[in-house]
Design a protein around this motif. Structure first.
Motif, PDB file in Angstrom:
ATOM      1  N   MET A  80       0.854  -1.193   0.000  1.00  0.00           N
ATOM      2  CA  MET A  80       0.000   0.000   0.000  1.00  0.00           C
ATOM      3  C   MET A  80       0.887   1.238   0.000  1.00  0.00           C
ATOM      4  O   MET A  80       1.768   1.369   0.848  1.00  0.00           O
ATOM      5  N   VAL A  81       0.642   2.120  -0.968  1.00  0.00           N
ATOM      6  CA  VAL A  81       1.425   3.345  -1.057  1.00  0.00           C
ATOM      7  C   VAL A  81       0.503   4.557  -1.059  1.00  0.00           C
ATOM      8  O   VAL A  81      -0.682   4.461  -1.391  1.00  0.00           O
ATOM      9  N   PHE A  82       1.106   5.674  -0.708  1.00  0.00           N
ATOM     10  CA  PHE A  82       0.394   6.944  -0.646  1.00  0.00           C
ATOM     11  C   PHE A  82       1.253   8.014  -1.310  1.00  0.00           C
ATOM     12  O   PHE A  82       2.463   7.857  -1.448  1.00  0.00           O
ATOM     13  N   ILE A  83       0.612   9.098  -1.651  1.00  0.00           N
ATOM     14  CA  ILE A  83       1.315  10.308  -2.050  1.00  0.00           C
ATOM     15  C   ILE A  83       0.903  11.395  -1.065  1.00  0.00           C
ATOM     16  O   ILE A  83      -0.295  11.547  -0.771  1.00  0.00           O
ATOM     17  N   THR A  84       1.905  12.104  -0.574  1.00  0.00           N
ATOM     18  CA  THR A  84       1.646  13.227   0.312  1.00  0.00           C
ATOM     19  C   THR A  84       1.877  14.532  -0.439  1.00  0.00           C
ATOM     20  O   THR A  84       2.660  14.578  -1.389  1.00  0.00           O
ATOM     21  N   ASP A  85       1.193  15.574   0.010  1.00  0.00           N
ATOM     22  CA  ASP A  85       1.413  16.901  -0.578  1.00  0.00           C
ATOM     23  C   ASP A  85       2.501  17.622   0.207  1.00  0.00           C
ATOM     24  O   ASP A  85       3.099  17.056   1.122  1.00  0.00           O
ATOM     25  N   GLU A  89       0.260  15.963   4.054  1.00  0.00           N
ATOM     26  CA  GLU A  89      -1.052  15.309   4.093  1.00  0.00           C
ATOM     27  C   GLU A  89      -1.154  14.273   2.973  1.00  0.00           C
ATOM     28  O   GLU A  89      -0.745  14.525   1.837  1.00  0.00           O
ATOM     29  N   ILE A  90      -1.709  13.122   3.297  1.00  0.00           N
ATOM     30  CA  ILE A  90      -1.925  12.075   2.288  1.00  0.00           C
ATOM     31  C   ILE A  90      -3.062  12.502   1.367  1.00  0.00           C
ATOM     32  O   ILE A  90      -4.158  12.822   1.838  1.00  0.00           O
ATOM     33  N   VAL A  91      -2.767  12.502   0.047  1.00  0.00           N
ATOM     34  CA  VAL A  91      -3.754  12.956  -0.931  1.00  0.00           C
ATOM     35  C   VAL A  91      -4.061  11.903  -2.003  1.00  0.00           C
ATOM     36  O   VAL A  91      -4.938  12.123  -2.837  1.00  0.00           O
ATOM     37  N   ALA A  92      -3.368  10.770  -1.975  1.00  0.00           N
ATOM     38  CA  ALA A  92      -3.613   9.735  -2.985  1.00  0.00           C
ATOM     39  C   ALA A  92      -3.137   8.392  -2.452  1.00  0.00           C
ATOM     40  O   ALA A  92      -2.257   8.333  -1.584  1.00  0.00           O
ATOM     41  N   THR A  93      -3.721   7.330  -2.999  1.00  0.00           N
ATOM     42  CA  THR A  93      -3.360   5.991  -2.552  1.00  0.00           C
ATOM     43  C   THR A  93      -3.641   4.956  -3.634  1.00  0.00           C
ATOM     44  O   THR A  93      -4.489   5.161  -4.509  1.00  0.00           O
ATOM     45  N   CYS A  94      -2.930   3.842  -3.549  1.00  0.00           N
ATOM     46  CA  CYS A  94      -3.186   2.666  -4.386  1.00  0.00           C
ATOM     47  C   CYS A  94      -2.502   1.477  -3.721  1.00  0.00           C
ATOM     48  O   CYS A  94      -1.534   1.652  -2.975  1.00  0.00           O
ATOM     49  N   THR A  95      -2.999   0.286  -4.008  1.00  0.00           N
ATOM     50  CA  THR A  95      -2.500  -0.901  -3.328  1.00  0.00           C
ATOM     51  C   THR A  95      -2.253  -2.034  -4.319  1.00  0.00           C
ATOM     52  O   THR A  95      -3.063  -2.281  -5.212  1.00  0.00           O
TER      53      THR A  95
END
Length: 185
Positions: A80-85, A89-95
């Motif tokens: 599971m990964v995220f993108i932070t701004d 703050e976490i603004v996106a995700t995909c697994t």
């Protein structure tokens, strides 16, 4: 955001294992950073999925996370990964998950509406496709989607994922996607 004005038609998509990995940029736009799951990130996952309309309430998102992901805490940091701004703050995700038949699955791609139109969905789809190819070498990759996510379907097609016939109303869904492609031009 999901376009819930469209008829809801589900699709399964497959990316054959013999395709080379996508050659898209591995760079995020300035101010955005990739982050792997850490305990406590489940609230942010729920917030992003709720913001794009995948769940009607945060409680529904939390229940899904608890049922699907929480039982596998050792898998989450690598899948599971995220993108932070720029504020962190976490603004996106995909697994990079697996399906009911243990098939490798690109799962729950979402970008908060405030961060959309920055190429984050493409970055995550490529990242997760690469992770799946590493975690499941030699296997075809899959994902589940629906007409409400038609921009994502167009992205997945660019990455080599193909619609698989057999789901309910498949032909009707294909016709709708063709109309949406034409309107996009």
């Amino acid at each position: 955001m999901l376009d819930k004005t469209l008829p809801y038609i589900e699709f399964e998509m497959k990316r054959p294992n013999q395709l080379p990995l996508p050659k898209f940029s591995r760079k995020l736009p300035a101010g955005f950073h990739l982050k792997e799951y850490q305990p406590g990130d489940e609230a942010s996952w729920c917030a992003v999925e709720y913001a794009v309309g995948e769940f009607d309430t945060l409680a529904e998102a939390a229940a899904y996370f608890a049922k699907t992901f929480a039982p596998y805490p050792e898998e989450l940091p690598r899948r599971m990964v995220f993108i932070t701004d720029k504020s962190g703050e976490i603004v996106a995700t995909c697994t990079a998950w697996w399906g009911k038949k243990d098939e490798p699955l690109l799962h729950w791609l979402a970008v908060h509406p405030s961060a959309q139109k920055n190429g984050l969905a493409t970055f995550l789809a490529v990242e997760i496709t690469r992770r799946l190819a590493t975690l499941h070498p030699g296997e075809d990759l899959f994902l589940h989607t629906q007409t409400w996510s038609y921009p994502a379907i167009f992205l997945y097609e660019k990455l080599g994922y193909q619609l698989l016939p057999g789901t309910k109303d498949f032909e009707k869904g294909q016709a709708l996607l063709a109309q949406l492609r034409q309107a996009k031009r």
